[in-house]
Scaffold this active site. Structure first.
Site, PDB file in Angstrom:
ATOM      1  N   SER A   1      -4.285  -7.128  -1.437  1.00 43.66           N
ATOM      2  CA  SER A   1      -5.127  -6.217  -0.668  1.00 43.66           C
ATOM      3  C   SER A   1      -5.506  -5.024  -1.529  1.00 43.66           C
ATOM      4  O   SER A   1      -4.690  -4.531  -2.315  1.00 43.66           O
ATOM      5  CB  SER A   1      -4.363  -5.748   0.577  1.00 43.66           C
ATOM      6  OG  SER A   1      -5.134  -4.825   1.317  1.00 43.66           O
TER       7      SER A   1
ATOM      8  N   GLU B   1      -6.106   1.004  -6.040  1.00 45.80           N
ATOM      9  CA  GLU B   1      -4.880   0.221  -6.128  1.00 45.80           C
ATOM     10  C   GLU B   1      -5.083  -1.159  -5.543  1.00 45.80           C
ATOM     11  O   GLU B   1      -5.985  -1.381  -4.730  1.00 45.80           O
ATOM     12  CB  GLU B   1      -3.706   0.947  -5.441  1.00 45.80           C
ATOM     13  CG  GLU B   1      -3.933   1.312  -3.990  1.00 45.80           C
ATOM     14  CD  GLU B   1      -3.425   0.269  -2.999  1.00 45.80           C
ATOM     15  OE1 GLU B   1      -3.592   0.466  -1.784  1.00 45.80           O
ATOM     16  OE2 GLU B   1      -2.849  -0.748  -3.426  1.00 45.80           O
TER      17      GLU B   1
ATOM     18  N   HIS C   1       0.805  -1.229   0.000  1.00 44.32           N
ATOM     19  CA  HIS C   1       0.000   0.000   0.000  1.00 44.32           C
ATOM     20  C   HIS C   1       0.839   1.281   0.000  1.00 44.32           C
ATOM     21  O   HIS C   1       0.336   2.339   0.387  1.00 44.32           O
ATOM     22  CB  HIS C   1      -0.974   0.030   1.181  1.00 44.32           C
ATOM     23  CG  HIS C   1      -2.053  -0.998   1.104  1.00 44.32           C
ATOM     24  ND1 HIS C   1      -2.984  -1.054   0.086  1.00 44.32           N
ATOM     25  CD2 HIS C   1      -2.348  -2.031   1.939  1.00 44.32           C
ATOM     26  CE1 HIS C   1      -3.804  -2.068   0.294  1.00 44.32           C
ATOM     27  NE2 HIS C   1      -3.441  -2.685   1.403  1.00 44.32           N
TER      28      HIS C   1
END
Length: 209
Positions: free
Chosen positions: A100, A126, A52
Site C-alpha cells: 500500500s 512511503e 503505514h
C-alpha cells in the site's frame, strides 16, 4: 508466497499500485502519476513501513519504477529489526502479502457521475507492507504480473474495508497529519498523507513522542 532469493532470502517484490484499477476508496492511478516524484525523490527516500506506521520502518526499497502495469517495487527487509523479522515469517507463511502506498495527490480529477477520482500526479512518500491492501491486486509476488487484470478502471470491491467496519474512504479519512509530520519532523497538522489501503490504526496512534 515467499520472500525472493538474495540478501539471505529477505528480498521482497511486487506491485504497490496498479494503473487503471479503482481501489476501495474510489481512486484510480493513471500511468505516469509517479514519474515526477520518483525522479525527485528516488527509491532511497521512499520508506518501507509496516502498516503505514512511521515509527516502524522494516526495510529499504532498492528499486521503484513504473511499467506498463503499475508501480513495481523491490526491496529488502532489514536483519535484526523485530518487526522485519515478524514480517519475514508472515510473508514466508503466506499470512501477509499486501502492499500500500502513502502519498499526497498533486493532480487529480473526480468524475462527478461515478465519484471516482483519477490521480494524474502523486507525491509518493512511503510504501507499506499491509494485511489488507485497499487495491486488491497491490501485492507481493514472485511469479510476475501475469495475474493482474488488464481491464481499465476496474473497481476492486472485495469488502475488505467494509468487512472491518470501516467506510470505503476510511484510510483516507483516518490518514493523520502525524504520518507526514513524523517523516518530515515538523509535526505540523496542516498536511496529511493519503493511504492506498491497509489502514489499521486510527489517528490517535500516530502521536508525537
Amino acid at each position: 508466497m515467499r520472500p525472493a532469493e538474495g540478501s539471505n532470502g529477505r528480498m521482497v517484490e511486487g506491485y504497490a499500485s496498479l494503473f487503471g484499477i479503482a481501489d476501495e476508496g474510489g481512486d484510480i492511478v493513471r500511468a505516469g502519476a509517479f514519474r515526477r516524484s520518483l525522479r525527485r525523490r528516488g527509491a532511497g527516500r521512499v520508506r518501507m513501513l509496516w502498516q503505514h506506521d512511521p515509527a516502524r520502518p522494516v526495510g529499504v526499497w532498492d528499486e521503484i519504477r513504473e511499467d506498463a502495469r503499475g508501480l513495481y517495487v523491490r526491496g529488502r527487509l532489514i536483519p535484526g529489526v523485530a518487526q522485519a523479522e515478524d514480517a519475514l515469517r508472515l510473508i514466508a507463511s503466506g499470512a501477509l502479502d499486501g502492499l500500500s502506498i502513502g502519498f499526497r495527490a498533486r493532480r487529480a480529477v473526480r468524475d462527478p457521475r461515478s465519484g471516482l477520482r483519477r490521480l494524474y500526479e502523486i507525491d509518493l512518500w512511503e510504501i507499506s507492507l499491509v494485511t489488507f491492501p485497499q487495491q486488491d491486486f497491490a501485492r507481493l509476488t514472485k511469479s510476475g504480473p501475469e495475474h493482474i487484470p488488464r481491464n481499465p478502471d476496474r473497481v476492486s470491491r472485495h469488502g475488505y474495508a467494509q468487512g472491518f467496519g470501516l467506510g470505503a474512504n476510511s484510510c483516507h479519512e483516518r490518514a493523520p497529519a502525524f504520518v507526514e509530520s513524523a517523516l518530515t519532523r515538523r509535526f505540523s497538522p496542516a498536511i496529511s498523507l493519503e493511504h492506498g489501503g491497509g489502514c489499521v490504526r486510527s489517528a490517535s496512534h500516530f502521536k508525537k513522542a
